[in-house]
Design a protein around this motif. Structure first.
Motif, PDB file in Angstrom:
ATOM      1  N   VAL A  22      34.932  17.660  32.675  1.00 12.94           N
ATOM      2  CA  VAL A  22      35.258  17.377  34.067  1.00 12.94           C
ATOM      3  C   VAL A  22      34.733  15.991  34.417  1.00 12.94           C
ATOM      4  O   VAL A  22      33.548  15.720  34.302  1.00 12.94           O
ATOM      5  CB  VAL A  22      34.658  18.434  35.005  1.00 12.94           C
ATOM      6  CG1 VAL A  22      35.046  18.134  36.439  1.00 12.94           C
ATOM      7  CG2 VAL A  22      35.145  19.811  34.620  1.00 12.94           C
ATOM      8  N   GLN A  23      35.604  15.100  34.859  1.00 12.07           N
ATOM      9  CA  GLN A  23      35.233  13.747  35.214  1.00 12.07           C
ATOM     10  C   GLN A  23      35.594  13.494  36.670  1.00 12.07           C
ATOM     11  O   GLN A  23      36.466  14.162  37.225  1.00 12.07           O
ATOM     12  CB  GLN A  23      35.967  12.738  34.316  1.00 12.07           C
ATOM     13  CG  GLN A  23      35.725  12.919  32.832  1.00 12.07           C
ATOM     14  CD  GLN A  23      36.596  11.980  32.015  1.00 12.07           C
ATOM     15  OE1 GLN A  23      37.310  11.154  32.553  1.00 12.07           O
ATOM     16  NE2 GLN A  23      36.527  12.122  30.708  1.00 12.07           N
ATOM     17  N   PRO A  24      34.936  12.528  37.306  1.00 10.92           N
ATOM     18  CA  PRO A  24      35.345  12.164  38.667  1.00 10.92           C
ATOM     19  C   PRO A  24      36.823  11.759  38.684  1.00 10.92           C
ATOM     20  O   PRO A  24      37.296  11.055  37.798  1.00 10.92           O
ATOM     21  CB  PRO A  24      34.434  10.971  38.992  1.00 10.92           C
ATOM     22  CG  PRO A  24      33.259  11.135  38.095  1.00 10.92           C
ATOM     23  CD  PRO A  24      33.782  11.756  36.830  1.00 10.92           C
ATOM     24  N   ASN A  25      37.534  12.234  39.677  1.00 13.13           N
ATOM     25  CA  ASN A  25      38.955  11.917  39.877  1.00 13.13           C
ATOM     26  C   ASN A  25      39.878  12.570  38.859  1.00 13.13           C
ATOM     27  O   ASN A  25      41.058  12.233  38.799  1.00 13.13           O
ATOM     28  CB  ASN A  25      39.200  10.407  39.872  1.00 13.13           C
ATOM     29  CG  ASN A  25      38.604   9.718  41.069  1.00 13.13           C
ATOM     30  OD1 ASN A  25      38.574  10.289  42.158  1.00 13.13           O
ATOM     31  ND2 ASN A  25      38.110   8.515  40.882  1.00 13.13           N
ATOM     32  N   SER A  26      39.384  13.485  38.023  1.00 13.86           N
ATOM     33  CA  SER A  26      40.256  14.067  37.010  1.00 13.86           C
ATOM     34  C   SER A  26      40.884  15.372  37.500  1.00 13.86           C
ATOM     35  O   SER A  26      40.285  16.121  38.268  1.00 13.86           O
ATOM     36  CB  SER A  26      39.485  14.314  35.710  1.00 13.86           C
ATOM     37  OG  SER A  26      38.508  15.320  35.882  1.00 13.86           O
ATOM     38  N   TYR A  27      42.109  15.606  37.038  1.00 14.17           N
ATOM     39  CA  TYR A  27      42.797  16.860  37.333  1.00 14.17           C
ATOM     40  C   TYR A  27      43.616  17.254  36.115  1.00 14.17           C
ATOM     41  O   TYR A  27      43.808  16.459  35.186  1.00 14.17           O
ATOM     42  CB  TYR A  27      43.673  16.734  38.583  1.00 14.17           C
ATOM     43  CG  TYR A  27      44.917  15.890  38.411  1.00 14.17           C
ATOM     44  CD1 TYR A  27      46.177  16.474  38.282  1.00 14.17           C
ATOM     45  CD2 TYR A  27      44.839  14.499  38.396  1.00 14.17           C
ATOM     46  CE1 TYR A  27      47.320  15.703  38.130  1.00 14.17           C
ATOM     47  CE2 TYR A  27      45.976  13.723  38.256  1.00 14.17           C
ATOM     48  CZ  TYR A  27      47.213  14.326  38.114  1.00 14.17           C
ATOM     49  OH  TYR A  27      48.349  13.554  37.964  1.00 14.17           O
ATOM     50  N   LEU A  28      44.084  18.491  36.089  1.00 15.43           N
ATOM     51  CA  LEU A  28      44.830  19.017  34.962  1.00 15.43           C
ATOM     52  C   LEU A  28      46.318  19.030  35.258  1.00 15.43           C
ATOM     53  O   LEU A  28      46.743  19.305  36.388  1.00 15.43           O
ATOM     54  CB  LEU A  28      44.386  20.442  34.639  1.00 15.43           C
ATOM     55  CG  LEU A  28      42.971  20.651  34.107  1.00 15.43           C
ATOM     56  CD1 LEU A  28      42.756  22.133  33.801  1.00 15.43           C
ATOM     57  CD2 LEU A  28      42.714  19.808  32.872  1.00 15.43           C
ATOM     58  N   ALA A  29      47.117  18.758  34.220  1.00 11.23           N
ATOM     59  CA  ALA A  29      48.566  18.842  34.330  1.00 11.23           C
ATOM     60  C   ALA A  29      49.143  19.053  32.941  1.00 11.23           C
ATOM     61  O   ALA A  29      48.452  18.877  31.927  1.00 11.23           O
ATOM     62  CB  ALA A  29      49.149  17.587  34.971  1.00 11.23           C
ATOM     63  N   SER A  30      50.419  19.429  32.899  1.00 11.27           N
ATOM     64  CA  SER A  30      51.118  19.644  31.629  1.00 11.27           C
ATOM     65  C   SER A  30      52.223  18.604  31.484  1.00 11.27           C
ATOM     66  O   SER A  30      53.305  18.770  32.049  1.00 11.27           O
ATOM     67  CB  SER A  30      51.715  21.054  31.572  1.00 11.27           C
ATOM     68  OG  SER A  30      50.701  22.032  31.603  1.00 11.27           O
ATOM     69  N   PRO A  31      51.972  17.517  30.731  1.00  6.33           N
ATOM     70  CA  PRO A  31      53.014  16.504  30.561  1.00  6.33           C
ATOM     71  C   PRO A  31      54.212  17.030  29.783  1.00  6.33           C
ATOM     72  O   PRO A  31      55.347  16.595  30.007  1.00  6.33           O
ATOM     73  CB  PRO A  31      52.297  15.383  29.803  1.00  6.33           C
ATOM     74  CG  PRO A  31      51.139  16.049  29.125  1.00  6.33           C
ATOM     75  CD  PRO A  31      50.732  17.167  30.024  1.00  6.33           C
ATOM     76  N   THR A  32      53.977  17.951  28.859  1.00  7.21           N
ATOM     77  CA  THR A  32      55.045  18.645  28.142  1.00  7.21           C
ATOM     78  C   THR A  32      54.653  20.114  28.029  1.00  7.21           C
ATOM     79  O   THR A  32      53.476  20.476  28.121  1.00  7.21           O
ATOM     80  CB  THR A  32      55.257  18.055  26.727  1.00  7.21           C
ATOM     81  OG1 THR A  32      54.012  18.096  26.009  1.00  7.21           O
ATOM     82  CG2 THR A  32      55.733  16.619  26.801  1.00  7.21           C
ATOM     83  N   THR A  33      55.634  20.963  27.823  1.00 11.11           N
ATOM     84  CA  THR A  33      55.379  22.398  27.761  1.00 11.11           C
ATOM     85  C   THR A  33      54.388  22.725  26.647  1.00 11.11           C
ATOM     86  O   THR A  33      54.547  22.281  25.508  1.00 11.11           O
ATOM     87  CB  THR A  33      56.690  23.167  27.520  1.00 11.11           C
ATOM     88  OG1 THR A  33      57.608  22.858  28.574  1.00 11.11           O
ATOM     89  CG2 THR A  33      56.442  24.662  27.506  1.00 11.11           C
TER      90      THR A  33
END
Length: 343
Positions: free
Chosen positions: A80-91
């Motif tokens: 976990v870093q400052p300003n970080s979030y999770l997403a899925s660029p590809t399935t």
């Protein structure tokens, strides 16, 4: 020093200067400036001013250190870093991204069969849903590996939430809340579809639900040991449209609400005990949104991320609303589904 002596001193200084530098005539105010500088160096007031300035500088540096240097007693979770979030660029790929630039920090996991756009996070753990021959498995991913924490029959789009060691997901006509080996099942009344879930640190569960294909959704809060969705609605929708997504902001509930049902939205906050609206939030235009296509999450700084994937993303920081770039991997693939703050 009388005027005659002053003149003689100036002549002597000029003569000495000529000995060092030939053909150079000092400016008329050279000597007064040199003498003034010497007086300032000997002045007690100057010493006091310099000491006070040094003290102010040291105090400012100390305050900046308090604001910037993390407290080792409350270290950030792994990954976990400052300003970080999770997403899925590809399935099937879960990665961490910088919310301000959209740049990929690093890849977290690759999971075969993962459902696109189904993500939840709790500290250094991420959750997603995996298709497994007609059944949906809820998978927990962390730095040391992964494990299956639940199963969902059917093929409907799963809805996930996680916080403080708890995981909540929609299982048919009920919401299941897991904590270790403890399982709580909360029935969903007939005629309602659950659009979003949010877990508070103390175990309270916010459920955004409404009739299928209807904008008249509302939010109910279930107590940590509650077993029913018959609780008081916390976010009263305006005429014609209801909340689009929910999350927790400290002890209070936050909801992404349409302002005029034509594309303007805002993040409103509500007292979780009384249901009273605490803040209306700054309206901004996000285009037409539907509940199942948008995710609302918050970080430790109290900022909100409104993520729709392909349609756009916005960062709400108090009264400032900033559109942020999409989550794009180093290979150029960009997430087409919502992302989420780590929480």
């Amino acid at each position: 020093m009388n005027e005659r002596n002053s003149t003689r001193d100036e002549d002597l200084v000029r003569t000495q200067l000529h000995r060092f530098v030939e053909d150079v005539e000092p400016s008329p105010d050279a000597l007064p400036r040199v003498l003034a500088a010497a007086r300032r160096r000997r002045s007690p007031r100057r010493n006091l001013v310099l000491a006070a300035g040094a003290a102010v500088t040291a105090t400012a540096a100390f305050l900046v250190a308090l604001l910037v240097i993390p407290d080792g007693r409350d270290a950030e979770p792994v990954s976990v870093q400052p300003n970080s979030y999770l997403a899925s660029p590809t399935t099937g790929v879960i990665a961490s991204f910088d919310v301000l630039s959209g740049h990929e920090n690093r890849e977290i996991a690759r999971i075969a069969g993962a459902r696109a756009g189904v993500l939840a996070a709790d500290g250094d753990r991420a959750y997603t849903a995996v298709d497994d021959h007609g059944r949906i498995r809820i998978v927990e991913v962390w730095a040391g590996g992964r494990r299956v924490v639940g199963e969902v029959p059917g093929t409907d789009r799963p809805v996930l939430a996680a916080n403080a060691g708890r995981v909540a997901y929609v299982d048919g006509n009920a919401v299941t809340v897991l904590r270790g080996q403890q399982r709580r099942i909360i029935p969903v009344p007939p005629g309602l579809r659950v659009h979003d879930l949010a877990l508070a640190p103390d175990g309270r569960l916010a459920v955004l639900a409404g009739p299928p294909d209807s904008p008249r959704s509302s939010v109910s809060v279930v107590a940590p040991a509650g077993m029913s969705l018959d609780g008081r609605p916390e976010a009263t929708p305006p005429d014609g449209c209801g909340p689009l997504a929910v999350t927790w902001s400290g002890h209070d509930l936050a909801a992404l609400q349409p302002v005029d049902c034509s594309g303007q939205v805002r993040v409103a906050t509500f007292d979780s005990d009384s249901g009273r609206q605490l803040g209306a939030g700054v309206p901004f235009r996000a285009g037409p949104l539907v509940p199942d296509s948008v995710q609302l999450s918050t970080d430790r700084l109290g900022r909100f991320l409104i993520s729709t994937g392909a349609t756009g993303q916005w960062l709400v920081d108090g009264s400032v609303v900033r559109q942020v770039p999409p989550a794009c991997s180093a290979g150029g693939a960009c997430a087409g589904t919502p992302g989420t703050f780590w929480g």
